[in-house]
Every structure is written in C-alpha cells, then in structure tokens.
Design a protein around this motif. Structure first.
Motif, short mmCIF file in Angstrom:
data_model
loop_
_atom_site.label_atom_id
_atom_site.label_comp_id
_atom_site.label_asym_id
_atom_site.label_seq_id
_atom_site.Cartn_x
_atom_site.Cartn_y
_atom_site.Cartn_z
N MET A 130 0.85 -1.18 0.00
CA MET A 130 0.00 0.00 0.00
C MET A 130 0.89 1.24 0.00
O MET A 130 1.85 1.31 0.76
CB MET A 130 -0.87 -0.02 1.25
N HIS A 131 0.57 2.22 -0.84
CA HIS A 131 1.29 3.48 -0.79
C HIS A 131 1.00 4.17 0.53
O HIS A 131 -0.05 4.00 1.12
CB HIS A 131 0.87 4.40 -1.95
N GLN A 132 1.94 5.01 0.94
CA GLN A 132 1.79 5.69 2.22
C GLN A 132 0.46 6.47 2.29
O GLN A 132 -0.29 6.33 3.24
CB GLN A 132 2.98 6.65 2.41
N ASP A 133 0.14 7.22 1.22
CA ASP A 133 -1.05 8.08 1.25
C ASP A 133 -2.33 7.25 1.32
O ASP A 133 -3.22 7.52 2.13
CB ASP A 133 -1.11 8.98 0.01
N SER A 134 -2.43 6.26 0.44
CA SER A 134 -3.67 5.48 0.42
C SER A 134 -3.77 4.66 1.70
O SER A 134 -4.86 4.42 2.20
CB SER A 134 -3.74 4.60 -0.83
N SER A 135 -2.62 4.28 2.23
CA SER A 135 -2.62 3.53 3.49
C SER A 135 -3.20 4.37 4.62
O SER A 135 -4.02 3.90 5.41
CB SER A 135 -1.18 3.11 3.83
N VAL A 136 -2.81 5.65 4.65
CA VAL A 136 -3.34 6.55 5.68
C VAL A 136 -4.83 6.78 5.46
O VAL A 136 -5.64 6.72 6.39
CB VAL A 136 -2.57 7.90 5.68
N ALA A 137 -5.22 7.01 4.21
CA ALA A 137 -6.63 7.24 3.91
C ALA A 137 -7.46 6.02 4.28
O ALA A 137 -8.56 6.15 4.83
CB ALA A 137 -6.79 7.57 2.42
N PHE A 138 -6.92 4.83 3.97
CA PHE A 138 -7.65 3.61 4.28
C PHE A 138 -7.81 3.44 5.79
O PHE A 138 -8.89 3.14 6.29
CB PHE A 138 -6.93 2.39 3.70
N ALA A 139 -6.71 3.66 6.52
CA ALA A 139 -6.76 3.51 7.98
C ALA A 139 -7.77 4.48 8.59
O ALA A 139 -8.52 4.13 9.50
CB ALA A 139 -5.37 3.74 8.58
N ASP A 140 -7.80 5.71 8.05
CA ASP A 140 -8.78 6.70 8.53
C ASP A 140 -10.20 6.22 8.29
O ASP A 140 -11.06 6.32 9.16
CB ASP A 140 -8.58 8.05 7.81
N ARG A 141 -10.43 5.72 7.09
CA ARG A 141 -11.78 5.27 6.73
C ARG A 141 -12.19 4.07 7.60
O ARG A 141 -13.32 3.99 8.07
CB ARG A 141 -11.80 4.89 5.24
N LEU A 142 -11.25 3.15 7.82
CA LEU A 142 -11.53 1.97 8.65
C LEU A 142 -11.91 2.42 10.07
O LEU A 142 -12.89 1.92 10.65
CB LEU A 142 -10.30 1.05 8.67
N THR A 143 -11.16 3.36 10.60
CA THR A 143 -11.43 3.87 11.95
C THR A 143 -12.79 4.55 12.02
O THR A 143 -13.56 4.37 12.97
CB THR A 143 -10.33 4.87 12.35
N GLN A 144 -13.07 5.34 10.98
CA GLN A 144 -14.33 6.09 10.93
C GLN A 144 -15.53 5.13 10.86
O GLN A 144 -16.52 5.30 11.59
CB GLN A 144 -14.26 6.98 9.68
N VAL A 145 -15.43 4.12 10.00
CA VAL A 145 -16.53 3.15 9.88
C VAL A 145 -16.67 2.36 11.18
O VAL A 145 -17.79 2.11 11.65
CB VAL A 145 -16.31 2.21 8.68
N ALA A 146 -15.53 1.98 11.78
CA ALA A 146 -15.59 1.21 13.02
C ALA A 146 -16.33 1.98 14.11
O ALA A 146 -17.11 1.41 14.88
CB ALA A 146 -14.19 0.83 13.49
#
Lengths: 309, 309
Positions: free
Chosen positions: B1-17
């Motif tokens: 995962m690229h750094q940027d998309s990795s951060v965006a994904f982690a944010d989205r995962l946290t938000q949905v959780a």
C-alpha cells in the motif's frame, strides 16, 4: 373431549407427526446434497439424535393445522413447520447442557452431550438454530417473500431475548444462582410465557402467516396460541407432580430439588388444574370467529390439558 | 500500500468502526424499547461485553464499502452490517467456551464465560445468533423483501454446517479429540474456508446484495470476498507465529499446544507469506471490472495481509 373427536384428534396428531418426522429426516439426511460442501457427519448425527425419533410434534402440528384451517396444504407449509420444531429441539439441547439444567436423559434417551460430547452438543444446537432460520426463509424463489420475512422475524422474536433465551435466563435466575429471590406467581407466569409459551404461540401465528390470515383472523389465532402456550406449561407442571420419574423418562423431582417454583407449588394441585382448564377454555373461546373447520384446533386445546404424557 | 492510500484507508476503517460501534451499542442498549418485554439485564450485559469496545470491524466494513461501491449509503446498510458482526461475535463466544477452545482471554479482556458464567455465555451466543437473523430480516416494512430474504439465507449458509459451525467441528476434530488424523494442507484450507472464510466472503456478498449488484458484479465481488477470507486466515496464522502473546492479547502458542496444524506449520513462514500475498493479489484482480471507485476494497485486501494486529 368426546370419545369420537378424541380418537379422530389422536389419529390426526399421529398422522401429522409421522409426516413431520419424514420431513425432518430429509432435512437432516446424512448424505450431502449434490454440489454441497461435505457435511461433518458427527455433527449431523448429533442433530438427528436431537431431533428425530420422538415427540408429539405439537408445534409443527399447530403450524400445519392453523394453515390448513386457512386453506393451505400441509406440503406447502411443512418446511416452516420443521423450522419451528428445529428451534424447539435446539433449545432442548442447550438447556440440557451441564452449565444449564444438567440433564442426562430426555424422553428416556441420553441427551446430546451424553450421547456425543459437550462441544458437539453446543454446536449441534447452534446448527439447528441456524437451520431453523434457513428453512423459515423458504425456497430460493418464494412466491411471496413478505410471508417468509414475517416468519423469520417471528421466529427470531420467539427465540430471542423476549422469548426462549430470555425465558431460560429467568429460569436459571429462578434457581437463585445469580442471587435473585425466588419468583412469585407473576414472575413464574412471565418466565413460562417466554420460555415455553412464545414458541407455541408463534407456531399458531406461523400458520396464520402462511395461511394469509386477515387481521381479525390473525388476532384471534394469536390469542388462541398464547392461551395454548400458557395452558401447556401448567399442564406440564401438573403432570410432573403427578407422574413418577420412570413413566416420564426424565428426572421429575429435579426442579423442586433446585428450588425452582412452579405454579403448582404456589397454587396447589387443584387450583393449578383449574387454572389450566380455564386457560384452555380461553383458547377455545378465542376461536369463536371460526366454524367447525377449527374443531381440530379446539381439540388441540383440550389435548393440551388432558394429555397424560 | 502506498503511504497516502494507506493513511486514507486507515482513517476510513477507523471512521466506519466508530459508526458501527455506535449502531451496535444502540441494538444492545440496556433500556428496553417502548412496549417491549423487559430484557434480562445480565444477559444484555454479557452480549455487550461480547460485542462492544473493540475490534477492527472488518466484516461490517466490507458490507458497508461494498454497498457504497454500488451506490448505497452507509446508513441504509448499517443494520445488515451489524447483523454480520453479531454473528461473528456469537461464534467467538461459543468457540471460547471451556468445552471448545477453552480461552480465558480475548483482545486482552476476560472472555464472556470468565467475566460472567458458562450458562450466560452459551445464552448470550444464542441470543446474538438470533438477533443477527432478526436484523438481517430488515425493518418491518422493507422496501425490497427479496433483498432481505437473500441476506437471511446467505447469513444462514455462512453460519451453518458448510460454514462456521461446520468449520468449528473440523477445527475440534483437527485437535484429534475424535480420533481423526491431523489434516493436511487441503484439509486445513477447507477448515479455514468454512470457519473464517465463509463469513468474510458473505460480508462482501451482503454488500453486493444490498447494492443490487448485477450478476457479473456479484460474481466478481464473491470471488474477491472468498480470496479476502482465505488471505485473512493465513495472515492470522503468520501473525500468530510472529507475535508474542502479550502483544496479541491472547494465548498464541495454544493452537500448537493442541497439535492443531496451520498452513504455516506445513508450508513454513516464507512460503505461507508468499501464499497470503498471492491470494491478496487474486482478490485485487477479481475487482478488475471496477474502476478507482473500488480502490477502498483493493486497499482492504492489502490491509488484510499487511496488518500487524
């Protein structure tokens, strides 16, 4: 019950029980259906042990006869009737577990955790609960999906916190294991309405759903079902008190040993019998909007209180 | 995962959780809803203990993001997403029981039968399984009842003999407690596809059902979900091997103690990592019919193999 109608009712009950047994055996057949992932055979054997080979099949009978009153063929509602019976059997398997009621025998046979092992009993119960919902959801292309969603929702309510699971929690609490005082008359009625009454009542309601009952018919049938549920449990407690362990095939003095009260303890035998008969009369009265075509359900109410096993 | 998309994904995962946590808490609120039979509070507390306060919520995330890919709002599919998570939590509660895997800790917290008692744990699991089906059945007047019946059926298949229950049976058998030989590579793959893969795959399929996917879209998403399920379990086994017990919050050497084999045992760590990455690549390849709007699911596949907890 008159002698003639009593005989006719007993014949019909036996006939329906045989058809239900065949259908249940089909759903629990050891051979995997074509294209299906291999079924774990030990678990299937435990499920068959839990479900097959006995019982009056009163719940499927109520589904089938209520639907038949409303013009539906037995074959059309058999899958839903089996769903209700599987839900009933799952609850027996889990209730019998060592951590719960710790029963070794049921209908004179070893319970599932004795005949197999505890892990298998827990999983067989889980699988039967799951299969009940799968069957209630109906065929892949149902002709009326609203009917099947109603069945799934009703089954979930009868099984859940306000039904069987909730009733079992209250039953365990009634033993005093969580420090609660023994329940009084109202507490016992609530417990029994949840633990036993909810699924008997839903059996009738499922027949009403499948028979596309009108609002008035459904209301009458639900009232009938709730009364049947209440009368059944008092009749069971009266039977337990009257019968000896050998005749029942289960340890009957057990509830008293654990300090669980029943309405028989609180009311005494004669008053409990009178209560039971009065509730059965209420069940019959609820069917007043139906003619003689509902006689089989009226007989079922009488059977519930007059049965000897 | 690229750094940027990795951060965006982690944010989205946290938000949905966080949104899923709120919705789960609502369904398990201690206060009875108006007009509802009083809920047994001890049982509700055990259900909340089992469900709330942790987890990545990967399964609801997959439901929600798959449905969103197909144009459905998160709010419209949250109830189904919670149904899937409750089914997952029920399976953990029952799997942890003394008769099964006998685990005292999960995510660093006492398991339900330790924090409460064994009977309560069995019943809390039963209640969560039941509630999962009630939630999957949708609102009382669903706008599309075929969708909800599909969800109920899919949930039952993922939970039942060919899914989680069946997988747990194979898992217990893999310990040798029923006299079976240890499973080989194919046996372990089957076991894991049933025990863990089925519900992860169904999470994606549920999103496809809710999103009214076309036949081709659904086929692609099911292939993606199955690959995610397979990659997840190998990643878990690799993690278990790499991590120490303290960091994981559960007893990691336990499976090895019981003689249960994993693909890591059979293939070795480097080959298991390579297998895991190859399956994740298969998951991503299955999404080729979707454009950049499916990047969040592609990131989920990468996350599945790259996660460290």
């Amino acid at each position: 019950m008159h002698q003639d109608s009593s005989v006719a009712f007993a014949d019909r009950l036996t006939q329906v029980a045989a058809a239900v047994e065949d259908a249940l055996a089909g759903f629990l057949a050891p051979a995997a259906r074509e294209g299906e992932i291999a079924r774990p055979e030990r678990l299937m054997a435990a499920m068959r042990h839990a479900v097959l080979g006995g019982g009056k099949r009163l719940r499927p009978f109520l589904v089938i006869e209520t639907a038949r009153l409303l013009g539906r063929d037995t074959g059309d509602v058999m899958q839903a009737a089996c769903a209700v019976e599987m839900l009933h059997c799952y609850s027996l398997v889990h209730d019998d577990l060592p951590a719960m009621d710790d029963d070794d025998l049921r209908r004179g046979q070893p319970t599932v955790h004795i005949a197999f092992d505890e892990a298998t009993a827990i999983l067989a119960g889980d699988a039967l609960l799951t299969l009940a919902f799968e069957l209630a959801a109906g065929p892949a292309e149902p002709d009326d999906c609203g009917v099947h969603l109603d069945l799934v929702r009703g089954l979930a309510r009868a099984a859940g916190l306000g039904g069987m699971v909730g009733g079992q929690v209250l039953d365990l609490a009634a033993e005093g294991r969580y420090g609660d005082a023994p329940p009084g008359e109202a507490g016992i009625e609530t417990l029994q309405a949840m633990k036993t009454g909810a699924l008997l009542a839903f059996s009738v309601e499922a027949g009403a759903i499948l028979g596309r009952a009108t609002v008035d018919q459904r209301r009458a049938l639900v009232a009938y079902g709730q009364a049947i549920g209440a009368a059944f449990q008092i009749a069971d407690d009266v039977l337990d008190r009257e019968a000896d362990a050998a005749a029942m095939g289960k340890r009957t003095a057990k509830d008293a040993d654990k300090g669980k009260g029943t309405l028989v303890d609180i009311l005494g035998l004669p008053a409990a019998r009178a209560r039971r008969d009065a509730i059965a009369a209420t069940a019959i009265a609820a069917l007043s909007c139906f003619g003689p075509e509902a006689d089989i359900l009226r007989d079922a109410a009488r059977f519930t209180v007059e049965r000897r096993v």
